[in-house]
Scaffold this active site. Structure first.
Site, PDB file in Angstrom:
ATOM      1  N   LYS A  79       0.867  -1.305  -0.013  1.00  0.00           N
ATOM      2  CA  LYS A  79      -0.038  -0.075   0.153  1.00  0.00           C
ATOM      3  C   LYS A  79       0.889   1.205  -0.143  1.00  0.00           C
ATOM      4  CE  LYS A  79      -4.020   1.796   2.615  1.00  0.00           C
ATOM      5  NZ  LYS A  79      -4.854   1.873   3.726  1.00  0.00           N
ATOM      6  N   SER A 154      -9.742   1.540   2.703  1.00  0.00           N
ATOM      7  CA  SER A 154      -9.010   2.270   1.706  1.00  0.00           C
ATOM      8  C   SER A 154      -7.877   1.466   0.932  1.00  0.00           C
ATOM      9  CB  SER A 154      -8.341   3.501   2.479  1.00  0.00           C
ATOM     10  OG  SER A 154      -7.462   2.911   3.461  1.00  0.00           O
ATOM     11  N   SER A 178      -9.950  -0.944   6.794  1.00  0.00           N
ATOM     12  CA  SER A 178      -9.498  -0.600   5.308  1.00  0.00           C
ATOM     13  C   SER A 178      -8.813  -1.741   4.946  1.00  0.00           C
ATOM     14  CB  SER A 178      -8.387   0.570   5.465  1.00  0.00           C
ATOM     15  OG  SER A 178      -9.186   1.581   5.237  1.00  0.00           O
TER      16      SER A 178
HETATM   17  N1  GLN Z   1     -13.446   3.743   5.730  1.00  0.00           N
HETATM   18  C1  GLN Z   1     -12.822   3.974   6.750  1.00  0.00           C
HETATM   19  C2  GLN Z   1     -12.429   5.380   6.894  1.00  0.00           C
HETATM   20  O1  GLN Z   1     -13.106   5.892   5.986  1.00  0.00           O
HETATM   21  C3  GLN Z   1     -11.849   3.233   7.263  1.00  0.00           C
HETATM   22  C4  GLN Z   1     -10.453   3.798   6.855  1.00  0.00           C
HETATM   23  C5  GLN Z   1      -9.385   3.037   7.245  1.00  0.00           C
HETATM   24  O2  GLN Z   1      -9.356   1.996   7.833  1.00  0.00           O
HETATM   25  N2  GLN Z   1      -7.936   3.733   7.079  1.00  0.00           N
HETATM   26  O3  GLN Z   1     -12.098   6.017   7.696  1.00  0.00           O
END
Ligand code: GLN
Length: 476
Positions: A79, A154, A178
């Site tokens: 990532k 994400s 994420s």
């Molecule tokens: N979808 C969640 C958010 O928008 C999780 C994001 C994440 O785990 N980095 O914050």
């Protein structure tokens, strides 16, 4: 020679490499071929590293000299918020599009030592803020199961890279889901380790009290193997927990008591087939001798409200460093304040700016007690709920995501709808406990089969329970 990548696992690739069935260079080339064929459409990778084959040939040297580890020559995707020295790390933001990492994240250093081949860096929601990978400054990633759908986020690029056969494994980060949510939407396995079990050194901080790095793989066993190399205490991350405080290894029960938070599952917004798949999986596990028990976690319903205060508060603080002076983009204005406004106004995308504003607001003098303090008090209650529930069960289970992959654009202009997608994953980060998403079947949308995921949650540092039950689900 044609390598069959389809059912290849890390263990199998390792055996093949050691036996000389193929070389690491050939294996890497096989993955590069898939990427060349599919990445234009899927956009899982932001960059494929030019020296991947060189890394592979070094791995071949390691194998030849008898120094191979399980990971030598294994092709990974990473990532874009995890630093690899000398390479671009952009967090999918215009702010950092030309930023070069000056050191290796601790997890990267560990994997390098094992001889891993890094294929490239993967697309993500900007600074990990989002659940669909649509918030990337470099275009959305598409779900390999249906290119009209999102891969989740994400870490959508990492999940899609493994799902499309463009990497054997990948690293992601999980602040509120994420890793697990994109794993679920792309039909792969994803682990969010216990907070403090894997070093965050070299991970771009989002919500520092919530963030963890974790693995994606095709199987629970692969994910377990990666977790076992990346975990460990690290003097560079003061929140990483010393090994002697992580509890003793336990004998894993083959029959577990699985807690199900029934009242949490009857809330609105969960698709009927998701719930049905979850219940079918539970009853199959029961058929194998596991025991299902109802648990109540009364404060879980406040998780999203608490998370969407704590996370932006921490994010806004962490992102204050992008001031046009120290890192990345720098736009000159008429005054110092103008420099900041211009740099941050054009460097950050809409969702990131929204969260910075939310965070600054909940931390401001007049609202700190009403919002931030209240949210941390609720967080403590959620942690207590988990502790109490775990006194009567070995693990807790929920669906990973309330829906299968949704359409690209479907929720892009409705942040609240997007935030609701995190309903099952966010409580786990607030509590700091580990959880895994394991593929559990498919739901049908518009004639397409879309993957569904089953989430298993364990007490702090009890990841082995996740791997054991996760493997049972794979074999149902
Ligand atoms: N979808 C969640 C958010 O928008 C999780 C994001 C994440 O785990 N980095 O914050």
């Amino acid at each position: 020679m044609k390598i069959n990548l389809e059912n290849l696992t890390i263990r199998q690739a390792h055996e093949d490499l050691k036996m000389g069935a193929y070389t690491a260079v050939e294996l890497t080339q096989a993955y590069l071929d898939v990427i060349a064929k599919k990445n234009n459409e899927i956009n899982a990778y932001l960059e494929v590293f030019e020296d991947a084959l060189q890394q592979a040939s070094q791995a071949d040297e390691m194998i030849k000299s008898g120094n191979a580890t399980l990971f030598t020559g294994i092709p990974f995707a990473v990532k874009d918020n995890i630093l690899i020295k000398g390479r671009t790390a952009s967090a999918s933001s215009k702010m950092l599009s030309n930023y070069t990492a000056t050191y290796d994240a601790s997890v990267i250093a560990k994997l390098k030592e094992c001889g891993v081949v890094f294929l490239g860096r993967t697309n993500m929601d900007e600074f990990a803020m989002g659940g669909s990978t649509e918030n990337s400054a470099f275009g959305p990633t598409k779900n390999p199961h249906d290119i009209s759908c999102v891969p989740g986020g994400s870490s959508g690029g990492s999940a899609a890279a493994v799902s499309m056969g463009g990497a054997l494994a990948a690293l992601g980060s999980d602040t509120g889901g994420s890793i697990r949510q994109p794993a679920s939407l792309c039909g792969v396995v994803g682990l969010k380790p216990t907070y403090g079990s894997v070093s965050r050194h070299g991970l771009m901080a989002m919500g520092s009290s919530l963030d963890q790095i974790g693995p994606f793989g095709k199987t629970v066993e692969d994910v377990r193997a990666i977790f076992n190399v990346i975990k460990g205490a690290d003097s560079m991350d003061s929140t990483s927990v010393p090994l002697h405080l992580r509890g003793k290894d336990e004998v894993i029960k083959t029959k577990m008591v699985i807690g199900v938070p029934e009242d949490f599952l009857t809330m609105e917004g969960i698709d009927a087939d998701v719930l049905q798949n979850f219940r079918e999986t539970l009853s199959k596990l029961e058929g194998k001798g596991h025991v299902i028990k109802k648990v109540t976690l009364p404060n879980l319903k406040y998780s999203l409200a608490s998370y969407y205060i704590i996370m932006p508060a921490e994010s806004s603080t962490n992102l204050a460093r992008f001031d046009g002076v120290r890192y990345g983009l720098s736009i000159k204005g008429d005054t110092l304040f103008d420099d900041y406004a211009k740099t941050r106004g054009s460097g950050f995308g809409k969702e990131v700016r929204r969260r910075i504003m939310l965070g600054a607001y909940v931390l401001s003098a007049g609202y700190y007690d009403a919002y931030y303090n209240k949210a941390t008090a609720v967080r403590a209650l959620i942690q207590k709920d988990f502790n109490e529930a775990f006194s009567g069960v070995d693990v807790i289970a929920t669906p990973t995501s309330p829906t299968p992959a949704f359409k690209i654009g479907e929720k892009a202009n409705d942040p609240l709808a997007m935030y609701l997608a995190d309903i099952f994953t966010v409580p786990i980060n607030l509590a700091g406990v580990p959880a895994i998403s394991v593929p559990s079947g498919f739901g049908e949308r518009d004639g397409n089969k879309l993957p569904l995921g089953f989430q298993i949650i364990a007490p702090h540092f009890k990841e082995e329970r996740l791997f054991s039950l996760g493997a049972d689900i794979e074999n149902l």
